[in-house]
Design an enzyme around this catalytic site. Structure first.
Site, PDB file in Angstrom:
ATOM      1  N   CYS A 170      91.836 -79.708 -36.291  1.00 46.70           N
ATOM      2  CA  CYS A 170      91.055 -78.911 -37.073  1.00 46.70           C
ATOM      3  C   CYS A 170      90.060 -78.103 -36.194  1.00 46.70           C
ATOM      4  CB  CYS A 170      90.376 -80.000 -38.178  1.00 46.70           C
ATOM      5  SG  CYS A 170      89.554 -78.969 -39.588  1.00 46.70           S
ATOM      6  N   HIS A 229      94.141 -83.211 -40.828  1.00 48.00           N
ATOM      7  CA  HIS A 229      93.404 -84.398 -40.216  1.00 48.00           C
ATOM      8  C   HIS A 229      94.513 -85.493 -40.231  1.00 48.00           C
ATOM      9  CE1 HIS A 229      89.317 -82.889 -39.398  1.00 48.00           C
ATOM     10  NE2 HIS A 229      89.303 -81.996 -40.424  1.00 48.00           N
ATOM     11  N   GLU A 244      94.186 -88.231 -38.558  1.00 45.37           N
ATOM     12  CA  GLU A 244      93.537 -89.301 -38.261  1.00 45.37           C
ATOM     13  C   GLU A 244      92.555 -89.792 -39.203  1.00 45.37           C
ATOM     14  OE1 GLU A 244      90.321 -86.270 -37.936  1.00 45.37           O
ATOM     15  OE2 GLU A 244      92.535 -86.228 -38.022  1.00 45.37           O
TER      16      GLU A 244
END
Length: 240
Positions: free
Chosen positions: A90, A180, A182
């Site tokens: 990002c 994203h 994660e």
């Protein structure tokens, strides 16, 4: 010797999440530079085999307000010159693009937020890292800025449904991704609770948080191989 991976974290609410879990399980040593808390970013990556730059609400060129961004871009450019594995997530994706000669701007279509399909192109499907991503993959997106100009030689690997660059490879071992992978449901709830990011009484965001919670197992299964492949690249450096 155990390979060491440096992670640059920009905000307390934007930790390494599932990525951190996976690379620790893969046997890497994970050092996190909490830049937002005053921990310095090193000048070079000499003590590490790889670099991950996480997301954050600031812009990639907001140097006046966030003093670690310029040193982070310098570290990225030096790591890329040394052919160290790099992953920008990002904001990290945008920092990698700017550090290597590209440009970003605010998305003219406005904020992107949601569980959005990953639009792999042929180059992405054949890529060393992105080839781990299934055809039907979705991921959490939350961003205001996008990469608008790629550096010379960069290879776009994926585009979102609106046509913005979603993933890029620079050289052979550096990547930027706009999504994203994660993020856990807990991390997303922390973003929802931050009024500087998200207005109160947001039914759309609350519904999205619920979908992410329900989908967390699928998201973990989708992105764990991606994280593991990156960890393998860090653990198996090319000769220099």
């Amino acid at each position: 010797m155990t390979a060491r991976l440096l992670v640059v974290q920009h905000e307390s609410t934007c930790p390494s999440g599932l990525f951190g879990e996976s690379v620790l399980e893969a046997g890497l040593d994970l050092d996190v530079a909490h830049a937002y808390a005053g921990e310095g970013v090193p000048d070079t990556l000499d003590a590490y085999e790889g670099l991950v730059v996480l997301g954050g609400a600031m812009g990639a060129n907001d140097d006046a307000s966030y003093g670690w961004l310029a040193p982070t871009r310098t570290l990225i450019s030096r790591a890329a010159a040394d052919d160290r594995p790099i992953l920008g997530i990002c904001l990290g994706h945008q920092l990698v693009a700017v550090a290597l000669g590209g440009a970003i701007s605010a998305n003219p279509l406005g904020r992107t937020r949601g569980l959005i399909p990953i639009g792999l192109g042929p180059e992405g499907a054949a890529d060393l890292l992105l080839s781990t991503v299934p055809d039907d993959a979705v991921a959490v997106h939350w961003n205001n800025d996008i990469v608008t100009r790629l550096p010379d030689g960069a290879v776009p690997l994926a585009h979102d449904p609106a046509g913005a660059v979603q993933a890029v490879r620079y050289g052979t071992r550096a990547w930027g991704i706009q999504w994203h992978p994660e993020v856990t449901a807990e991390i997303f709830r922390a973003w929802m609770a931050d009024e500087s990011l998200n207005p109160t009484n947001d039914p759309e965001g609350a519904a999205l948080a619920g979908r992410i919670a329900v989908s967390e197992g699928v998201l973990r299964a989708t992105w764990w191989p991606f994280f593991t492949r990156f960890a393998q690249l860090v653990a198996d450096p090319v000769p220099r």
